[in-house]
Design a protein around this motif. Structure first.
Motif, PDB file in Angstrom:
ATOM      1  N   LEU A 328       0.689  -0.969  -0.230  1.00  0.00           N
ATOM      2  CA  LEU A 328      -0.122   0.023   0.154  1.00  0.00           C
ATOM      3  C   LEU A 328       0.777   1.219   0.210  1.00  0.00           C
ATOM      4  N   THR A 329       0.662   2.185  -0.961  1.00  0.00           N
ATOM      5  CA  THR A 329       1.222   3.468  -0.886  1.00  0.00           C
ATOM      6  C   THR A 329       0.054   4.531  -1.069  1.00  0.00           C
ATOM      7  N   PRO A 346      -1.621  17.126  -5.087  1.00  0.00           N
ATOM      8  CA  PRO A 346      -2.350  15.786  -4.882  1.00  0.00           C
ATOM      9  C   PRO A 346      -1.322  14.848  -5.858  1.00  0.00           C
ATOM     10  N   VAL A 347      -1.348  13.771  -5.068  1.00  0.00           N
ATOM     11  CA  VAL A 347      -0.437  12.548  -5.784  1.00  0.00           C
ATOM     12  C   VAL A 347      -1.509  11.225  -5.501  1.00  0.00           C
ATOM     13  N   ALA A 348      -1.650  10.668  -6.761  1.00  0.00           N
ATOM     14  CA  ALA A 348      -2.215   9.216  -6.472  1.00  0.00           C
ATOM     15  C   ALA A 348      -1.789   8.304  -5.560  1.00  0.00           C
ATOM     16  N   GLY A 349      -2.245   7.094  -5.069  1.00  0.00           N
ATOM     17  CA  GLY A 349      -1.589   6.160  -4.455  1.00  0.00           C
ATOM     18  C   GLY A 349      -1.686   4.846  -5.238  1.00  0.00           C
ATOM     19  N   ASN A 350      -1.140   3.687  -4.680  1.00  0.00           N
ATOM     20  CA  ASN A 350      -1.419   2.275  -5.096  1.00  0.00           C
ATOM     21  C   ASN A 350      -1.559   1.597  -4.172  1.00  0.00           C
ATOM     22  N   ARG A 355      -5.153   1.432  -8.384  1.00  0.00           N
ATOM     23  CA  ARG A 355      -4.809   2.971  -8.429  1.00  0.00           C
ATOM     24  C   ARG A 355      -5.483   3.576  -7.343  1.00  0.00           C
ATOM     25  N   LEU A 356      -5.041   4.134  -6.506  1.00  0.00           N
ATOM     26  CA  LEU A 356      -5.893   5.016  -5.455  1.00  0.00           C
ATOM     27  C   LEU A 356      -5.979   6.542  -5.700  1.00  0.00           C
ATOM     28  N   PRO A 357      -7.155   7.240  -6.034  1.00  0.00           N
ATOM     29  CA  PRO A 357      -7.460   8.556  -6.625  1.00  0.00           C
ATOM     30  C   PRO A 357      -6.550   9.553  -5.550  1.00  0.00           C
ATOM     31  N   ALA A 358      -6.065  10.360  -6.402  1.00  0.00           N
ATOM     32  CA  ALA A 358      -5.317  11.503  -5.372  1.00  0.00           C
ATOM     33  C   ALA A 358      -6.380  12.310  -4.745  1.00  0.00           C
TER      34      ALA A 358
END
Length: 432
Positions: A328-329, A346-350, A355-358
């Motif tokens: 998880l990021t 804002p930076v998206a995650g993972n 993909r996790l939305p920013a």
């Protein structure tokens, strides 16, 4: 197709594309699976906008799709309110003719609201039904106006400010703006030792819970004329957050022989304070926000305040782990402290390949719906003192909430070219 059916159709499309089950979505929306089924079948409508907003985020909706979903909900909600406001017509009883010898009293202009006696029929005159029709029409008009505003501004708009805001520019981080609160509950110039969890129990706004005849027990007194309202928010700040719970580094002037073994993440604040250590190269700050009033507060944006830039100290770098990782990021607001005017981007995650939305503003927070913000700051060129100003607005006004380290600026220092030590468990000592 009715407004409710159109809203349900959009929900089904987002759910199918997102690939999440009803059970997973229900947990994220903090509702039951059966209730979510009814939403997606058009048999029920969410009572609050926050549920719609969480659904759009959970399904990974784009900004345009979120606007369409919000617009459909506003129209369906306005139709529902209009239907609830319209009373059921009842026949009016015959009015007896007045006695010719008796004067007719004028009808009092009084509206009595309350339950009728048990078993007593409720009789409403024609003028009440006309008034209900006007109320229903006003509800639809208000919904249409909200839709128009949402379509024009979009989800990333910034609401106008009526309260005081902190001044922009370098050096403004050391000045507490008028009418702003502090996440630590202390002035930014305070000399208290840094704390890991700092809460600012600022009194809630008197108007945050909607109109009422008397303020709620937790409501703050009205602000004096010309004074900005107190922030209706409570913030818990964690300034020692490690990547994946294990990966971090600190700078300390002490030699490796006098530095104790690395702690676990929960004990990092005390360990760093005892070693007079500062964050090396990067720092993750996590802020959990709760509303303190009865209504929602809109979070509008983050502004980075630089208090000082110094030459990085020639200290040793102590790594808390020899390497760790996780699937998880989290999505974060990234801050480059070396920029002339740092911004929170804002930076998206993972999450294990997903993909996790920013994160994006505006956000809504209330006492029942907290919001967690993660800010990842990095530097390769300075020993930086910095803080964050969180812009908010509520029915009582607007202002900023200072996010710092227990009333003192956050501190992150570059560590390029410094000696790096890792802890050798088998030898029980720090080594290069």
């Amino acid at each position: 197709m009715s407004e409710a059916e159109d809203f349900a159709r959009l929900m089904r499309e987002l759910k199918e594309r997102g690939g999440l089950s009803y059970g997973v979505l229900a947990r994220r929306l903090q509702t039951s699976t059966s209730t979510l089924h009814r939403y997606c079948k058009g048999e029920a409508l969410p009572a609050e906008f926050a549920v719609v907003d969480r659904f759009a985020r959970a399904c990974g909706a784009s900004a345009a799709e979120a606007v369409d979903l919000h617009r459909a909900w506003l129209l369906a909600d306005a139709r529902r309110r209009a239907g609830a406001a319209a009373p059921t017509p009842v026949p009016e009883p015959p009015v007896p003719a007045p006695d010719p010898g008796q004067a007719v009293a004028a009808e009092p202009a009084v509206l009595v609201v309350g339950p009728a006696a048990v078993g007593e029929p409720v009789v409403r005159p024609a003028r009440y039904r006309r008034r209900a029709a006007v109320v229903a029409a006003a509800g639809l008009a208000a919904g249409a106006l909200a839709v128009a505003l949402l379509a024009v501004t979009g989800p990333d708009r910034g609401a106008p400010q009526t309260g005081a805001r902190a001044g922009a520019g370098p050096g403004a981080g050391t000045r507490e703006p008028a009418g702003s609160g502090s996440a630590s509950g202390t002035p930014s110039a305070g000399g208290a030792a840094p704390t890991e969890s700092a809460t600012g129990p600022a009194p809630p706004s008197a108007a945050s819970g909607g109109p009422a005849t008397a303020p709620a027990p937790s409501a703050a007194p009205p602000a004096a004329p010309g004074q900005a309202p107190a922030a209706p928010l409570r913030a818990a700040v964690r300034s020692h957050v490690w990547a994946a719970g294990c990966d971090h580094a600190y700078l300390s002037e002490r030699g490796p022989a006098s530095v104790p073994p690395p702690p676990v993440e929960a004990d990092a604040p005390a360990w760093a304070s005892a070693q007079r250590a500062v964050h090396a190269g990067n720092q993750i700050v996590e802020v959990t926000l709760h509303g303190t009033g009865g209504g929602a507060v809109v979070l509008e944006g983050l502004e980075v305040r630089m208090a000082a830039r110094r030459t990085p100290p020639a200290w040793n770098v102590y790594e808390m782990s020899q390497g760790c990782g996780g699937g998880l990021t989290p999505a974060v607001f990234a801050v480059n402290l070396d920029a002339p005017r740092p911004l929170a981007r804002p930076v998206a995650g993972n999450d294990a390949g997903n993909r996790l939305p920013a994160p994006s503003f505006p956000m809504r927070v209330s006492a029942a719906e907290p919001v967690v913000l993660r800010v990842a700051a990095a530097t390769t060129g300075c020993d930086c003192d910095w803080s964050l100003d969180l812009r908010w607005s509520s029915p009582a006004g607007s202002g900023t909430l200072r996010i710092d380290d227990g009333g003192r600026p956050l501190r992150t220092s570059a560590a390029t070219g410094r000696p790096v030590y890792g802890y050798a468990l088998e030898q029980g000592r720090w080594s290069r």
